[in-house]
Design a protein around this motif. Structure first.
Motif, mmCIF file in Angstrom:
data_model
loop_
_atom_site.group_PDB
_atom_site.id
_atom_site.type_symbol
_atom_site.label_atom_id
_atom_site.label_comp_id
_atom_site.label_asym_id
_atom_site.label_seq_id
_atom_site.Cartn_x
_atom_site.Cartn_y
_atom_site.Cartn_z
ATOM 1 N N PHE A 144 0.834 -1.199 0.000
ATOM 2 C CA PHE A 144 0.000 0.000 0.000
ATOM 3 C C PHE A 144 0.871 1.254 0.000
ATOM 4 C CE2 PHE A 144 -3.464 -2.748 1.006
ATOM 5 C CZ PHE A 144 -2.925 -3.707 1.851
ATOM 6 N N TYR A 173 0.567 5.413 0.783
ATOM 7 C CA TYR A 173 -0.223 6.483 1.379
ATOM 8 C C TYR A 173 0.534 7.792 1.233
ATOM 9 C CZ TYR A 173 -3.132 3.066 3.927
ATOM 10 O OH TYR A 173 -3.995 2.062 4.276
ATOM 11 N N GLN A 218 0.909 11.482 3.305
ATOM 12 C CA GLN A 218 0.601 12.128 4.572
ATOM 13 C C GLN A 218 1.085 13.571 4.555
ATOM 14 O OE1 GLN A 218 2.226 10.305 8.166
ATOM 15 N NE2 GLN A 218 0.637 11.220 9.410
ATOM 16 N N LYS A 228 -1.716 15.853 9.431
ATOM 17 C CA LYS A 228 -2.901 15.123 8.954
ATOM 18 C C LYS A 228 -2.653 13.614 9.027
ATOM 19 C CE LYS A 228 -5.184 18.814 7.538
ATOM 20 N NZ LYS A 228 -5.255 19.135 6.101
ATOM 21 N N GLY A 229 -3.729 12.867 8.883
ATOM 22 C CA GLY A 229 -3.589 11.423 8.817
ATOM 23 C C GLY A 229 -3.208 10.975 7.417
ATOM 24 N N PRO A 230 -2.654 9.766 7.287
ATOM 25 C CA PRO A 230 -2.317 9.247 5.961
ATOM 26 C C PRO A 230 -3.554 9.141 5.076
ATOM 27 C CG PRO A 230 -1.267 7.938 7.676
ATOM 28 C CD PRO A 230 -2.237 8.843 8.357
ATOM 29 N N PHE A 243 -4.934 7.226 1.689
ATOM 30 C CA PHE A 243 -4.685 6.060 0.852
ATOM 31 C C PHE A 243 -4.542 6.445 -0.618
ATOM 32 C CE2 PHE A 243 -4.779 1.883 -0.727
ATOM 33 C CZ PHE A 243 -5.733 1.786 -1.733
ATOM 34 N N THR A 247 -3.189 0.259 -3.843
ATOM 35 C CA THR A 247 -2.881 -1.086 -3.396
ATOM 36 C C THR A 247 -2.338 -1.861 -4.585
ATOM 37 O OG1 THR A 247 -4.729 -1.063 -1.837
ATOM 38 C CG2 THR A 247 -3.723 -3.183 -2.319
ATOM 39 N N LEU A 254 4.154 7.186 2.461
ATOM 40 C CA LEU A 254 4.341 5.986 3.272
ATOM 41 C C LEU A 254 4.048 4.738 2.448
ATOM 42 C CD1 LEU A 254 2.401 7.059 6.512
ATOM 43 C CD2 LEU A 254 4.847 7.297 6.058
ATOM 44 N N VAL A 314 -0.242 -5.009 9.542
ATOM 45 C CA VAL A 314 0.274 -4.139 8.491
ATOM 46 C C VAL A 314 1.587 -3.540 8.976
ATOM 47 C CG1 VAL A 314 -0.167 -2.138 7.040
ATOM 48 C CG2 VAL A 314 -2.070 -3.596 7.767
ATOM 49 N N PHE A 340 4.305 -0.742 8.387
ATOM 50 C CA PHE A 340 4.506 0.543 7.713
ATOM 51 C C PHE A 340 5.981 0.913 7.682
ATOM 52 C CE2 PHE A 340 0.422 2.594 6.950
ATOM 53 C CZ PHE A 340 -0.447 1.807 7.686
ATOM 54 N N GLY A 341 6.387 1.559 6.601
ATOM 55 C CA GLY A 341 7.699 2.184 6.553
ATOM 56 C C GLY A 341 7.666 3.545 7.218
ATOM 57 N N ILE A 342 8.871 4.129 7.363
ATOM 58 C CA ILE A 342 8.995 5.429 8.009
ATOM 59 C C ILE A 342 8.580 6.557 7.071
ATOM 60 C CG2 ILE A 342 10.628 7.032 9.084
ATOM 61 C CD1 ILE A 342 12.242 4.576 9.937
#
Lengths: 112, 112
Positions: free
Chosen positions: A34, A36, A38, A42-44, A46, A49, A87, A100, A102-104
């Motif tokens: 996935f 994303y 950001q 704010k939030g990520p 999408f 996929t 992300l 899930v 996640f990368g940095i």
């Protein structure tokens, strides 16, 4: 253990200067990768996929591709509004869809 | 559509205090998640829920509790706040539970 490594950590581009962000992953049985976006504070959000090697997805100036070891997010002729942290995340067979990793992220700055 | 709504946006707690982070979604998603995001680290899953009345621990559940009495609401409770819980907290939801989450805008919590 599933792992995601994103590079570079930060990228500064001139407006119109195309480039790619990398997401290298190690996972047992990829179920999905996935991307994303950001924005600060704010939030990520999408974006894409990808499920299998060779798959590609596009949205405006963004194109995501997938191989068996990595994914690229290609940004064509970026604009300042593309500035954000991108992300990458993966889900593998171990742990199910709830696990899930996640990368940095890669922090992209596009300069006018 | 409001999507995923988190309140409050900012909060400062003293060590040992308790608080509840609120999360509401209006998309009729069954799957809901709580993540924390710390500098230099990827998002970490705290708790998740696959439907009303069903919750389970994620990767970093210690010091937190959740409940899911309705499809819409998924509050996160912090008991006895500690400095290690200083973080940005994101709530997310998903229709299928297979990635592609919708995130809220986050709660920035500082424990002093």
């Amino acid at each position: 253990e599933d792992q995601v490594t994103q590079s570079p950590e930060a990228l500064r581009l001139q407006e119109g200067e195309s480039s790619s962000l990398n997401c290298s992953y190690t996972v047992s049985g990829l179920r999905g990768l996935f991307w994303y976006r950001q924005d600060p504070g704010k939030g990520p959000e999408f974006l894409f996929t990808l499920y299998s090697a060779g798959e590609e997805k596009e949205k405006e100036r963004l194109k995501a591709t997938l191989t068996k070891k990595e994914s690229f997010l290609h940004i064509t002729a970026p604009k300042p509004e593309d500035s954000a942290t991108y992300l990458c995340a993966v889900v593998g067979d171990s742990g199910g869809y709830q696990k899930v990793t996640f990368g940095i992220g890669t922090k992209l700055q596009v300069i006018p | 559509n409001a999507g995923v709504t988190q309140t409050p946006k900012f909060r400062i707690l003293k060590i040992g205090q308790s608080m509840t982070l609120q999360c509401t979604q209006d998309m009729n998603h069954n799957y809901m998640y709580w993540y924390r995001q710390d500098p230099g680290m990827g998002l970490k899953l705290i708790y998740y829920s696959v439907g009303a009345g069903i919750t389970d621990k994620g990767e970093v559940p210690n010091g937190y509790n959740v409940s899911r009495s309705t499809t819409e609401d998924f509050p996160l409770r912090l008991e006895l706040a500690a400095p290690s819980q200083t973080s940005v907290y994101f709530c997310a939801s998903s229709y299928s539970g297979k990635g592609g989450y919708t995130f809220g805008s986050g709660t920035r919590l500082t424990v002093v």
